[in-house]
Write an enzyme that holds these catalytic residues in place. Structure first.
Site, PDB file in Angstrom:
ATOM      1  N   LEU A  68     -53.133 -67.446 -52.939  1.00 57.80           N
ATOM      2  CA  LEU A  68     -53.360 -68.561 -53.425  1.00 57.80           C
ATOM      3  C   LEU A  68     -54.893 -68.216 -54.324  1.00 57.80           C
ATOM      4  O   LEU A  68     -55.345 -69.406 -54.857  1.00 57.80           O
ATOM      5  CB  LEU A  68     -53.579 -69.733 -52.539  1.00 57.80           C
ATOM      6  N   GLY A  69     -55.301 -67.060 -54.073  1.00 65.46           N
ATOM      7  CA  GLY A  69     -56.413 -66.703 -54.833  1.00 65.46           C
ATOM      8  C   GLY A  69     -56.562 -66.477 -56.274  1.00 65.46           C
ATOM      9  O   GLY A  69     -55.270 -66.578 -56.904  1.00 65.46           O
ATOM     10  N   ARG A 103     -54.650 -70.651 -46.135  1.00 63.45           N
ATOM     11  CA  ARG A 103     -54.881 -72.257 -46.856  1.00 63.45           C
ATOM     12  C   ARG A 103     -53.430 -72.828 -46.854  1.00 63.45           C
ATOM     13  O   ARG A 103     -52.563 -72.022 -47.182  1.00 63.45           O
ATOM     14  CB  ARG A 103     -55.578 -72.287 -48.040  1.00 63.45           C
ATOM     15  N   ASP A 131     -52.374 -66.160 -41.367  1.00 70.22           N
ATOM     16  CA  ASP A 131     -53.958 -65.663 -41.580  1.00 70.22           C
ATOM     17  C   ASP A 131     -53.690 -64.058 -41.055  1.00 70.22           C
ATOM     18  O   ASP A 131     -52.994 -63.636 -40.188  1.00 70.22           O
ATOM     19  CB  ASP A 131     -54.518 -66.231 -40.110  1.00 70.22           C
ATOM     20  N   TYR A 156     -69.767 -56.130 -48.522  1.00 69.84           N
ATOM     21  CA  TYR A 156     -68.336 -56.187 -49.328  1.00 69.84           C
ATOM     22  C   TYR A 156     -67.907 -54.718 -49.663  1.00 69.84           C
ATOM     23  O   TYR A 156     -66.781 -54.236 -49.462  1.00 69.84           O
ATOM     24  CB  TYR A 156     -68.505 -57.176 -50.198  1.00 69.84           C
TER      25      TYR A 156
HETATM   26  P1  NAD Z   1     -59.847 -64.800 -54.032  1.00 69.37           P
HETATM   27  O1  NAD Z   1     -61.109 -65.003 -52.824  1.00 69.37           O
HETATM   28  O2  NAD Z   1     -59.740 -65.559 -55.177  1.00 69.37           O
HETATM   29  O3  NAD Z   1     -58.573 -64.960 -53.033  1.00 69.37           O
HETATM   30  C1  NAD Z   1     -58.369 -64.391 -51.736  1.00 69.37           C
HETATM   31  C2  NAD Z   1     -57.534 -65.241 -50.741  1.00 69.37           C
HETATM   32  O4  NAD Z   1     -57.424 -64.667 -49.457  1.00 69.37           O
HETATM   33  C3  NAD Z   1     -57.983 -66.742 -50.767  1.00 69.37           C
HETATM   34  O5  NAD Z   1     -57.042 -67.558 -51.367  1.00 69.37           O
HETATM   35  C4  NAD Z   1     -58.288 -66.805 -49.298  1.00 69.37           C
HETATM   36  O6  NAD Z   1     -57.747 -68.299 -48.940  1.00 69.37           O
HETATM   37  C5  NAD Z   1     -57.452 -65.928 -48.752  1.00 69.37           C
HETATM   38  N1  NAD Z   1     -57.964 -65.256 -47.434  1.00 69.37           N
HETATM   39  C6  NAD Z   1     -59.094 -65.350 -46.923  1.00 69.37           C
HETATM   40  N2  NAD Z   1     -59.148 -65.219 -45.596  1.00 69.37           N
HETATM   41  C7  NAD Z   1     -57.604 -64.916 -45.225  1.00 69.37           C
HETATM   42  C8  NAD Z   1     -57.264 -64.722 -44.043  1.00 69.37           C
HETATM   43  N3  NAD Z   1     -57.676 -64.427 -42.969  1.00 69.37           N
HETATM   44  N4  NAD Z   1     -55.499 -64.640 -44.146  1.00 69.37           N
HETATM   45  C9  NAD Z   1     -54.822 -64.933 -44.988  1.00 69.37           C
HETATM   46  N5  NAD Z   1     -55.274 -65.042 -46.344  1.00 69.37           N
HETATM   47  C10 NAD Z   1     -57.094 -65.245 -46.523  1.00 69.37           C
HETATM   48  O7  NAD Z   1     -59.943 -63.140 -54.251  1.00 69.37           O
HETATM   49  P2  NAD Z   1     -59.156 -62.582 -55.565  1.00 69.37           P
HETATM   50  O8  NAD Z   1     -60.094 -62.407 -56.502  1.00 69.37           O
HETATM   51  O9  NAD Z   1     -57.701 -62.835 -55.707  1.00 69.37           O
HETATM   52  O10 NAD Z   1     -59.295 -61.234 -54.904  1.00 69.37           O
HETATM   53  C11 NAD Z   1     -57.767 -60.201 -54.225  1.00 69.37           C
HETATM   54  C12 NAD Z   1     -58.255 -58.916 -53.832  1.00 69.37           C
HETATM   55  O11 NAD Z   1     -58.769 -58.389 -55.007  1.00 69.37           O
HETATM   56  C13 NAD Z   1     -59.408 -58.914 -52.900  1.00 69.37           C
HETATM   57  O12 NAD Z   1     -59.299 -57.831 -52.132  1.00 69.37           O
HETATM   58  C14 NAD Z   1     -60.723 -58.470 -53.465  1.00 69.37           C
HETATM   59  O13 NAD Z   1     -61.726 -57.864 -52.964  1.00 69.37           O
HETATM   60  C15 NAD Z   1     -60.168 -57.920 -54.719  1.00 69.37           C
HETATM   61  N6  NAD Z   1     -60.889 -57.603 -56.153  1.00 69.37           N
HETATM   62  C16 NAD Z   1     -61.154 -58.854 -56.754  1.00 69.37           C
HETATM   63  C17 NAD Z   1     -61.737 -58.808 -57.940  1.00 69.37           C
HETATM   64  C18 NAD Z   1     -61.899 -60.109 -58.915  1.00 69.37           C
HETATM   65  O14 NAD Z   1     -62.738 -60.016 -59.872  1.00 69.37           O
HETATM   66  N7  NAD Z   1     -61.308 -61.213 -58.740  1.00 69.37           N
HETATM   67  C19 NAD Z   1     -62.379 -57.589 -58.318  1.00 69.37           C
HETATM   68  C20 NAD Z   1     -62.310 -56.307 -57.322  1.00 69.37           C
HETATM   69  C21 NAD Z   1     -61.485 -56.724 -56.433  1.00 69.37           C
HETATM   70  N1  SER Z   2     -65.202 -59.446 -58.494  1.00 69.39           N
HETATM   71  C1  SER Z   2     -65.489 -58.944 -57.286  1.00 69.39           C
HETATM   72  C2  SER Z   2     -66.745 -59.648 -56.689  1.00 69.39           C
HETATM   73  O1  SER Z   2     -67.796 -60.062 -57.451  1.00 69.39           O
HETATM   74  C3  SER Z   2     -65.804 -57.708 -57.343  1.00 69.39           C
HETATM   75  O2  SER Z   2     -65.009 -56.902 -56.259  1.00 69.39           O
HETATM   76  O3  SER Z   2     -66.886 -59.986 -55.633  1.00 69.39           O
END
Ligand code: NAD
Ligand code: SER
Length: 317
Positions: free
Chosen positions: A15-16, A41, A57, A145
């Protein structure tokens, strides 16, 4: 487990910011009936089309195993994580979810032989990586992180080399998308600014105007993910995290580009603690290995990214 040619996919953290977009792309490519979305969630009225949703989870390994076995999963996109800004507020939770959650997935991947996609981040780099981070630049992050992401990359290499797990990852730059708000990272300003602009509100940006970071439009990141997972394993030299070629622009350059579409938009630059995290990361990433090993190329530039964001948000609001 099932027909190995028929993908049966579980997405954690679905859902992220990335999950919502990846779900759609995977469903279109492999069939809605083959994708199981999960998140900690509960699933409310988001505008997504999923046939099966499980509240899960990733720290609950018994339930994770049950979901994998019952649904004959042969591929996991493991997106559940705590991002940089929230991670600094709650380091213990960040370590537990980012490291122990991944360990659960990897142990089950070893047992059931499914493929794994696990994202890394530009946060693996610290100040000694320099402005342009190469694939093999030093990994000395100064955020918790970032430390969890370096650990995740090392775990991926270990499970691949020692236990034969086919795990793949990308060091995503800051991702810019419009469907859901980002989940507590440092690069969130580059998304939030669009919502304010389109709503004709002023934006207080939490990094200074000279802050330059590697960024990318979400469609380029989703395409990279699918392309990496389609690449023949023997062509890949990296399991932990591929650098991608990234865009690189300052917060002020982003503001100026948005003003071309919405000239009355006003942004103030009021840095907070997240400035420190941004300053510790490179300005840009070089994607030589992703280009050479699986042919990755960027499509969106700053102008086309802004146009897509603004048009999409204008239709929504
Ligand atoms: P996000 O925070 O939008 O989504 C993460 C999701 O994980 C959330 O929906 C949350 O409810 C869920 N979550 C948290 N704890 C949990 C648990 N214990 N069990 C199951 N679900 C759980 O993050 P995102 O931006 O979608 O990122 C996804 C991945 O990509 C992560 O590994 C993040 O580090 C990586 N990433 C994202 C970005 C970015 O700019 N969005 C950049 C670099 C890396
Ligand atoms: N977009 C992410 C953050 O800002 C990079 O992993 O945490």
């Amino acid at each position: 487990m099932g027909d190995p040619l028929q993908r049966r996919i579980l997405v954690t953290g679905a859902l992220g910011q990335i999950g919502i977009e990846l779900l759609e792309a995977l469903s279109e490519k492999f069939g809605y009936e083959n994708i199981i979305a999960s998140d900690i969630r509960s699933f409310d009225h988001l505008e997504i089309n999923v046939q099966k949703y499980v509240e899960l989870d990733v720290l609950d390994i018994e339930k994770l195993e049950r979901v994998i076995v019952e649904n004959e999963i042969n591929e996991i996109y493991h997106l559940a994580a705590i991002l940089s800004a929230n991670g600094e507020k709650n380091p213990q939770l960040c370590w537990k979810i980012n490291v122990n959650g991944l360990l659960n997935v990897l142990e089950l991947a070893k047992k059931y032989k499914f493929r794994v996609f696990s994202p890394s981040s530009i946060a693996v780099f610290g100040p000694d990586a320099g402005k342009l981070a190469l694939q093999k630049s030093p990994l000395n992050p100064s955020t918790l992180y970032g430390i969890t992401k370096v650990t995740g990359e090392l775990m991926a290499e270990y499970y691949h080399t020692i236990h034969g797990v086919d795990i793949r990852g990308i060091r995503y730059p800051g991702l810019i998308s419009w469907k859901v708000l980002p989940g507590g990272g440092t690069t969130d300003y580059a998304v939030n600014i669009f919502h304010k602009a389109v709503n004709h509100e002023e934006y207080d940006c939490f990094v200074n105007e000279d802050t330059r970071l590697p960024m990318m439009y979400i469609d380029d990141a989703i395409r990279a993910t699918l392309e990496l997972m389609d690449a023949p394993r023997e062509k890949l030299s990296i399991s932990g995290g591929y650098n991608l070629p990234s865009l690189s622009f300052t917060a002020k350059e982003l503001y100026d580009e948005i003003k071309k579409f919405i000239p009355s938009f006003k942004c103030n630059f009021i840095p907070d603690r997240r400035q420190e995290f941004a300053d510790s990361w490179p300005d840009e990433t070089e994607g030589k290995y992703s280009t050479e090993e699986w042919g990755y190329e960027l499509e969106y530039d700053l102008g086309s990214l802004c146009e897509k964001m603004i048009n999409s948000l204008m239709k929504r609001y």
